[in-house]
Write an enzyme that holds these catalytic residues in place. Structure first.
Site, PDB file in Angstrom:
ATOM      1  N   GLU A 311      -3.957  -3.113   0.286  1.00 46.83           N
ATOM      2  CA  GLU A 311      -4.238  -1.891   1.027  1.00 46.83           C
ATOM      3  C   GLU A 311      -5.251  -0.992   0.324  1.00 46.83           C
ATOM      4  O   GLU A 311      -6.148  -0.438   0.965  1.00 46.83           O
ATOM      5  CB  GLU A 311      -2.931  -1.105   1.245  1.00 46.83           C
ATOM      6  N   SER A 312      -5.116  -0.812  -0.983  1.00 44.66           N
ATOM      7  CA  SER A 312      -5.915   0.219  -1.661  1.00 44.66           C
ATOM      8  C   SER A 312      -6.496  -0.190  -3.008  1.00 44.66           C
ATOM      9  O   SER A 312      -7.151   0.636  -3.651  1.00 44.66           O
ATOM     10  CB  SER A 312      -5.039   1.450  -1.885  1.00 44.66           C
TER      11      SER A 312
END
Length: 479
Positions: A311-312
């Site tokens: 995700e990040s």
């Protein structure tokens, strides 16, 4: 005299012939009754030699797992037998045990040779190329000057002999028969030039040796099959082949391959090196938070960390153009549902993302088993539960299994096609994205499991090959 009477002589010959024929019939029936399969069925145990290697039979967290390991479990269930495993770390020991009759069959997990007369292969359950593994930094090798080791000195002997005939100066190392990881470690340390092995083994290890490459030597993939001692009695071989046909027809064999080897298909050299760098520099800041949420949800903290990386890249203040924020890239709606008010706070973000994922997994139909249950929950985390359900409906309509991730992932991209999405309940979706999303997380998760193994208890299903089932048949390690 009596015995010179032609009639009596004829009767005597006839009676002798009938007696011998009857005796032959009894003997033949006796041999049939005592076939290899019948002996195994009577004792209720199938003894198998198995190579210890990642993807084949290897300790993963709290238990041993692998493609061949689970294949044997399926085989035992269908044959109604208890499977007794004897594991080897050097492949020579496996062949020695099979040739001596100490085990009923063997699963080396390597491609079968062309001219092996000592063993009979069953039907293949996997295909793989065979080639040379070497350092990526090395120039194209001149084989006359190379020191090469063989992963499998029996099944790969035909290719080794071909190389030796074409390159007389080639040297085969005494490491032949050693485990895959050891051979690739020796290459990494410049103690070995190359290793001859199957691409299947190379792909399993490649994420941990990103600076090595595989050069194919075969024109087409070779079969990976169970092996049996050479004999006219093929009763066990036929039974095992029947089970393999059944597993292939039902699609279970393909699912087993995907479960244990699916994450090895794609490799991102730069991405893997970046991940390893971030694992050292960024992950430690969030490690306790992942472990705390794993404790609260019962999920594996390494899976949660893999999701966060996808995700990040473990950036606490990450923000996407669509407005999702934080290390777990939580939407505003999800944040409200999970009761958090600051998505940029890593503790809150990890709590919201972890519990949301756990809820998605819990809401999956009970009939969906692991690991498919987790892969589908991850797909729902990415694309939404509604779109995942649309894909499962399409999967079922096409005659595939809506409860198997390997089938659902092949139909998810149809959610972006005009021929399909107008007829779904939730409409258009970029269905290829959750397929890539889950594949990436599986790769990161595998790397994290390797880097942070749980405490291993030696709870293997079988025994090592210094403890054979029949006395008087010792197996000495090494050639």
């Amino acid at each position: 005299m009596y015995w010179r009477n032609p009639l009596h002589i004829g009767l005597r010959v006839l009676l002798t012939t009938l007696l011998l024929a009857g005796l032959g019939l009894v003997v033949a029936q006796g041999f049939e009754w005592h076939s290899h399969w019948d002996r195994i069925r009577d004792r209720g145990v199938l003894t198998v030699a198995l190579r210890e290697s990642e993807g084949v039979y290897w300790p993963t967290d709290q238990r041993y797992s692998g493609l061949e390991m689970e294949l044997l479990q399926k085989l035992g269930e269908r044959l109604n037998l208890r499977v007794q495993l004897f594991s080897v770390t050097e492949t020579q020991d496996l062949y020695r045990a099979l040739a001596s009759g100490a085990v009923d069959m063997a699963l080396p997990g390597t491609t079968t040779g062309y001219n092996s007369t000592a063993f009979m292969p069953g039907l293949p359950y996997l295909m793989s190329d065979v080639g040379l593994v070497r350092s990526m930094a090395a120039r194209k090798p001149e084989l006359e000057r190379q020191h090469i080791a063989l992963l499998d000195p029996v099944n790969h002997d035909w290719l080794a002999r071909r190389l030796a005939s074409r390159h007389p100066g080639l040297t085969f190392e005494g490491l032949t028969g050693a485990p895959t990881a050891e051979l690739m470690t020796r290459i990494e340390l410049d103690e070995l030039d190359m290793a001859l092995m199957d691409e299947r083994d190379f792909r399993v290890q490649r994420p941990f040796f990103p600076d090595q490459r595989f050069d194919t030597l075969t024109d087409q993939p070779r079969p990976v099959s169970p092996l049996f001692r050479q004999s006219r009695d093929r009763s066990l071989l036929n039974r095992v082949n029947d089970v393999l046909r059944e597993l292939r027809a039902s699609g279970q064999l393909e699912r087993l391959r995907d479960r244990h080897l699916g994450h090895t298909g794609d490799f991102d050299y730069v991405g893997t090196l970046t991940f390893e760098r971030h694992m050292q520099s960024r992950l430690p800041d969030f490690l306790d938070l992942f472990k705390a949420e794993a404790e609260a949800t019962g999920m594996d903290w390494r899976l949660l960390a893999a999701v966060a990386y996808q995700e990040s890249h473990w950036r606490a203040r990450a923000v996407s153009p669509t407005g999702v924020k934080g290390i777990m890239m939580v939407t505003l709606t999800t944040a409200r549902e999970m009761g958090i008010d600051n998505r940029l706070d890593p503790a809150q973000s990890i709590r919201a993302g972890s519990r949301y994922l756990d809820g998605l997994r819990e809401r999956m139909p009970e009939r969906i088993t692991e690991p498919d249950r987790t892969w589908m929950a991850l797909a729902a985390y990415n694309v939404g539960s509604g779109h995942l359900e649309d894909a499962r409906i399409i999967t079922e309509s096409q005659g595939d299994d809506p409860d198997a991730w390997i089938d659902v992932r092949s139909h998810l991209p149809k959610l972006a096609l005009k021929a399909w999405y107008p007829w779904t309940k939730h409409g258009y979706a970029r269905g290829h994205e959750p397929v890539v999303y889950v594949a990436n997380i599986r790769r990161y998760y595998n790397l994290l499991r390797r880097a942070f193994p749980d405490e291993i208890r030696d709870e293997r299903e079988g025994e090592s090959l210094d403890q054979l089932p029949f006395p008087g048949l010792p197996v000495t390690p090494g050639l």
